[in-house]
Design a protein around this motif. Structure first.
Motif, short mmCIF file in Angstrom:
data_model
loop_
_atom_site.label_atom_id
_atom_site.label_comp_id
_atom_site.label_asym_id
_atom_site.label_seq_id
_atom_site.Cartn_x
_atom_site.Cartn_y
_atom_site.Cartn_z
N VAL A 60 152.62 71.78 -58.31
CA VAL A 60 154.06 71.50 -58.45
C VAL A 60 154.38 70.13 -57.87
N SER A 61 153.75 69.79 -56.74
CA SER A 61 153.99 68.49 -56.11
C SER A 61 153.61 67.35 -57.05
N ALA A 62 152.48 67.49 -57.74
CA ALA A 62 152.03 66.45 -58.67
C ALA A 62 152.97 66.32 -59.86
N ARG A 63 153.49 67.45 -60.30
CA ARG A 63 154.37 67.44 -61.47
C ARG A 63 155.69 66.71 -61.18
N PHE A 64 156.21 66.88 -59.96
CA PHE A 64 157.49 66.27 -59.61
C PHE A 64 157.35 65.02 -58.74
N HIS A 66 156.53 64.78 -55.75
CA HIS A 66 157.21 65.01 -54.48
C HIS A 66 156.61 66.29 -53.89
N PRO A 67 156.36 66.34 -52.58
CA PRO A 67 155.69 67.53 -52.02
C PRO A 67 156.57 68.78 -52.04
N PHE A 68 155.96 69.88 -52.44
CA PHE A 68 156.62 71.18 -52.45
C PHE A 68 155.74 72.17 -51.68
N SER A 69 156.39 73.11 -51.00
CA SER A 69 155.68 74.12 -50.22
C SER A 69 155.87 75.51 -50.80
N LYS A 70 154.82 76.31 -50.69
CA LYS A 70 154.94 77.72 -51.05
C LYS A 70 155.56 78.46 -49.86
N VAL A 71 156.48 79.35 -50.14
CA VAL A 71 157.15 80.13 -49.10
C VAL A 71 156.70 81.58 -49.22
N PHE A 72 156.26 82.12 -48.10
CA PHE A 72 155.81 83.51 -48.06
C PHE A 72 156.76 84.31 -47.17
N GLU A 73 156.80 85.60 -47.41
CA GLU A 73 157.59 86.48 -46.55
C GLU A 73 156.76 87.68 -46.15
N GLU A 74 157.13 88.22 -45.03
CA GLU A 74 156.42 89.39 -44.51
C GLU A 74 156.62 90.58 -45.45
N GLU A 75 155.55 91.26 -45.75
CA GLU A 75 155.66 92.47 -46.56
C GLU A 75 156.38 93.53 -45.73
N ARG A 76 157.45 94.06 -46.30
CA ARG A 76 158.30 94.99 -45.56
C ARG A 76 157.79 96.43 -45.61
#
Length: 290
Positions: A60-64, A66-76
């Protein structure tokens, strides 16, 4: 064999005891020990200074440009599985209750700790075969059903084969689970299956043992019955050599279990039937939060 009325009364007694212990003593420790063990992907957003560079989405960063980060969340939601040895050796008990009784109490506490936190809980009851599979579900009724099945269980199989239980567990639980194995671990040959399960799941073994498993009293010449094979044998318990050999066999079996869990990257707790299992469990949960 217990009558239906006796089972229902025991279920009620265990419900009161285990719900109190689960909620008041270590529900928080349980939550802290296991929550956050699994993370699921939520979204991609622009990179902010301080974000972990390991989570940069380079495509995604290469496509735009600009750096993009993956966001993770705790499994509930977690899945807790209880693998409980209900073979004949679990009926041994000279102090504090039989191994089966203690295993049932611990299973009840763990089941209510799970449902109190909104997690699924299921069980595999085994001897040298799968005696009962209880698919994981949420809710109080699931915990009560599990307890009822444990109390009313009379194993039909002879002997113990943890290997079969682990193989069944590996085949029926594809997603990562928290698995408690309650057994005296008297059998062998389960090492490879344990390692495979440990690679996928979070395994915690609870080795239950009776005082008699370790120390043979001096009672002279006695006839003993192997609960799992039904065989009879005369032994001279008055012989120091016989008593020493009995103790050495206990430590050999214990060390086999220790090494198997160590190689599987998993935890193994040791609990004598007359010890306070809540103290052992709570110390373990707290150690995971350090």
């Amino acid at each position: 064999m217990l009558t239906t009325a006796e089972i229902l009364r025991k279920v009620r007694d265990l419900e009161i005891k285990s719900k109190h212990l689960a909620s008041d003593l270590f529900s928080g420790e349980y939550h802290s020990a296991f929550k956050g063990k699994g993370m699921s992907f939520r979204e991609v957003r622009e990179y902010y200074p301080g974000d972990d560079v390991r989570f940069i989405d380079w495509n995604v960063s290469a496509r735009f440009n600009h750096p993009f980060s993956k966001v993770f969340e705790e499994e509930r939601e977690l899945t807790v599985m209880l693998l409980v040895d209900v073979s004949a050796s679990s009926l041994v008990g000279t102090v504090g209750g039989t191994k089966k009784n203690i295993a049932t109490e611990i299973a009840a506490v763990l089941a209510f700790a799970a449902v109190n936190n909104g997690d699924k809980v299921g069980a595999i009851l085994y001897s040298n075969k799968i005696e009962k599979f209880i698919p994981p579900k949420k809710g109080k009724q699931q915990a009560l059903f599990l307890i009822r099945e444990l109390l009313g269980m009379d194993a039909t199989g002879r002997g113990t084969e943890l290997k079969k239980a682990l193989q069944y567990f590996n085949n029926t639980n594809r997603q990562k689970s928290i698995a408690f194995i309650l057994s005296d671990f008297l059998d062998g040959g389960y090492e490879d299956a344990l390692r495979i399960a440990g690679n996928r799941h979070d395994l915690i073994g609870l080795k239950l043992y009776d005082k008699l498993d370790q120390h043979l009293p001096d009672l002279g010449l006695v006839q003993i019955r192997d609960l799992e094979t039904g065989g009879l044998q005369w032994i001279d318990s008055g012989s120091k050599q016989v008593r020493t050999q009995h103790e050495q066999d206990f430590f050999r079996i214990t060390e086999t279990a220790n090494q198997a869990f160590k190689k599987a990257g998993s935890d193994l707790l040791h609990l004598r039937t007359d010890e306070d299992y809540m103290k052992v469990l709570r110390q373990f949960f707290l150690s995971r939060n350090r």
